[in-house]
Design an enzyme around this catalytic site. Structure first.
Site, PDB file in Angstrom:
ATOM      1  N   TYR A 122      -2.708  -0.554  10.356  1.00 40.77           N
ATOM      2  CA  TYR A 122      -2.683  -1.004   8.960  1.00 40.77           C
ATOM      3  C   TYR A 122      -1.384  -0.587   8.286  1.00 40.77           C
ATOM      4  O   TYR A 122      -0.719  -1.395   7.619  1.00 40.77           O
ATOM      5  CB  TYR A 122      -3.883  -0.424   8.203  1.00 40.77           C
ATOM      6  CG  TYR A 122      -3.868  -0.724   6.721  1.00 40.77           C
ATOM      7  CD1 TYR A 122      -4.082  -2.018   6.258  1.00 40.77           C
ATOM      8  CD2 TYR A 122      -3.630   0.284   5.782  1.00 40.77           C
ATOM      9  CE1 TYR A 122      -4.064  -2.304   4.897  1.00 40.77           C
ATOM     10  CE2 TYR A 122      -3.613   0.006   4.427  1.00 40.77           C
ATOM     11  CZ  TYR A 122      -3.826  -1.290   3.997  1.00 40.77           C
ATOM     12  OH  TYR A 122      -3.791  -1.562   2.645  1.00 40.77           O
TER      13      TYR A 122
ATOM     14  N   SER B 215       0.864  -1.180   0.000  1.00 38.52           N
ATOM     15  CA  SER B 215       0.000   0.000   0.000  1.00 38.52           C
ATOM     16  C   SER B 215       0.892   1.219   0.000  1.00 38.52           C
ATOM     17  O   SER B 215       2.047   1.157   0.445  1.00 38.52           O
ATOM     18  CB  SER B 215      -0.895   0.012   1.246  1.00 38.52           C
ATOM     19  OG  SER B 215      -1.517   1.271   1.419  1.00 38.52           O
TER      20      SER B 215
END
Length: 271
Positions: free
Chosen positions: A146, A133
């Site tokens: 995350y 990501s």
């Protein structure tokens, strides 16, 4: 000509589904894995074999790899994609939830990498593509756990690349920015399970604003195309940020420096 064999985790929706379908349409034989078998059955085809699998189940992964090697005899491509996002202030997300975030997003990837590497080494070829990501390179308020898991994926991938390059194995990180999938919807459902004191209300109000552009973001096909391009390249990129907002964020962090970039993020979030 023998079809290359690909393994794709998290293939029941979003990036994983788009990747499995694109690989299959380009003559890969794909073992498509996820927990939601009903979703997987919808993409079953001549080149896609659905497998119900939880990436936290080490024994299930071993059984799968044995099945792949018995039926196909090789593994050419692993696409680690299964994962989810745990939102919430670092102070407020429980340790149990934080552990689960890493169990899926980091150790799920690691289990598969350890499972396929002996076979890739034996055949002296293979490519591992880890879907990370943009938050694996930067981090913003509300996304701490995350982002931490995706930073870990970046670090593991970088170390692994140096360890296995001499065996003919490539390791690629693809770092998506905002992509139109079910991902944000699931993140907000999980956020509801985290208790925050009133002092964090501005942060909680900011998170939907930050993700509001998901509806007009590129679809998961853009990531699937990046996977296919990397899989077919003689010299694949070590790291690929997609789409443009991903690259812009990384460049902005570099140009502005950490302190100014963090200030700009907090201004945007109004916290």
């Amino acid at each position: 000509m023998t079809k290359p064999i690909a393994l794709v985790t998290g293939a029941s929706s979003g990036i994983g589904k788009a990747t499995a379908e694109l690989l299959a349409n380009n003559n890969y034989y794909v073992f498509a894995m996820a927990r939601r078998m009903n979703r997987l059955e919808q993409i079953r085809s001549e080149n896609i074999e659905p497998i119900c699998l939880d990436v936290t189940d080490a024994n299930a992964i071993k059984i799968l790899i044995d099945h792949v090697m018995t039926t196909k005899g090789r593994i050419d491509l692993l696409v680690n994609n299964a994962g989810y996002g745990q939102l919430g202030a670092v102070e407020c997300v429980s340790m149990e939830a934080a552990h689960e975030q890493f169990e899926v997003n980091v150790f799920g990837y690691a289990r598969f990498m350890q499972a396929v590497l002996p076979h890739m080494r034996a055949q002296n070829s293979g490519i591992i593509i880890n879907i990370a990501s943009i938050l694996g390179q930067i981090s913003i308020p509300g996304f701490g756990w995350y982002a931490a898991s995706k930073h870990a994926v970046e670090a593991l991938s970088e170390s692994l690349r140096g360890e296995v390059m001499k065996f003919g194995i490539n390791v690629v990180v693809i770092a998506p920015g905002l992509i139109k999938t079910e991902f944000a919807e699931k993140e907000f459902e999980l956020l509801k399970t985290v208790e925050h004191p009133p002092i964090y209300q501005k942060l909680l109000d900011a998170l939907p604003r930050l993700l509001k552009d998901e509806a007009i973001a590129p679809g998961p096909e853009i990531i699937a195309k990046a996977v296919l391009k990397a899989a077919k390249a003689s010299f694949p990129p070590m790291r690929h940020a997609v789409p443009g907002d991903s690259r812009t964020a990384v460049i902005s962090r570099w140009l502005l420096g950490s302190r100014l970039f963090d200030w700009a993020v907090r201004c945007k979030m109004k916290i």
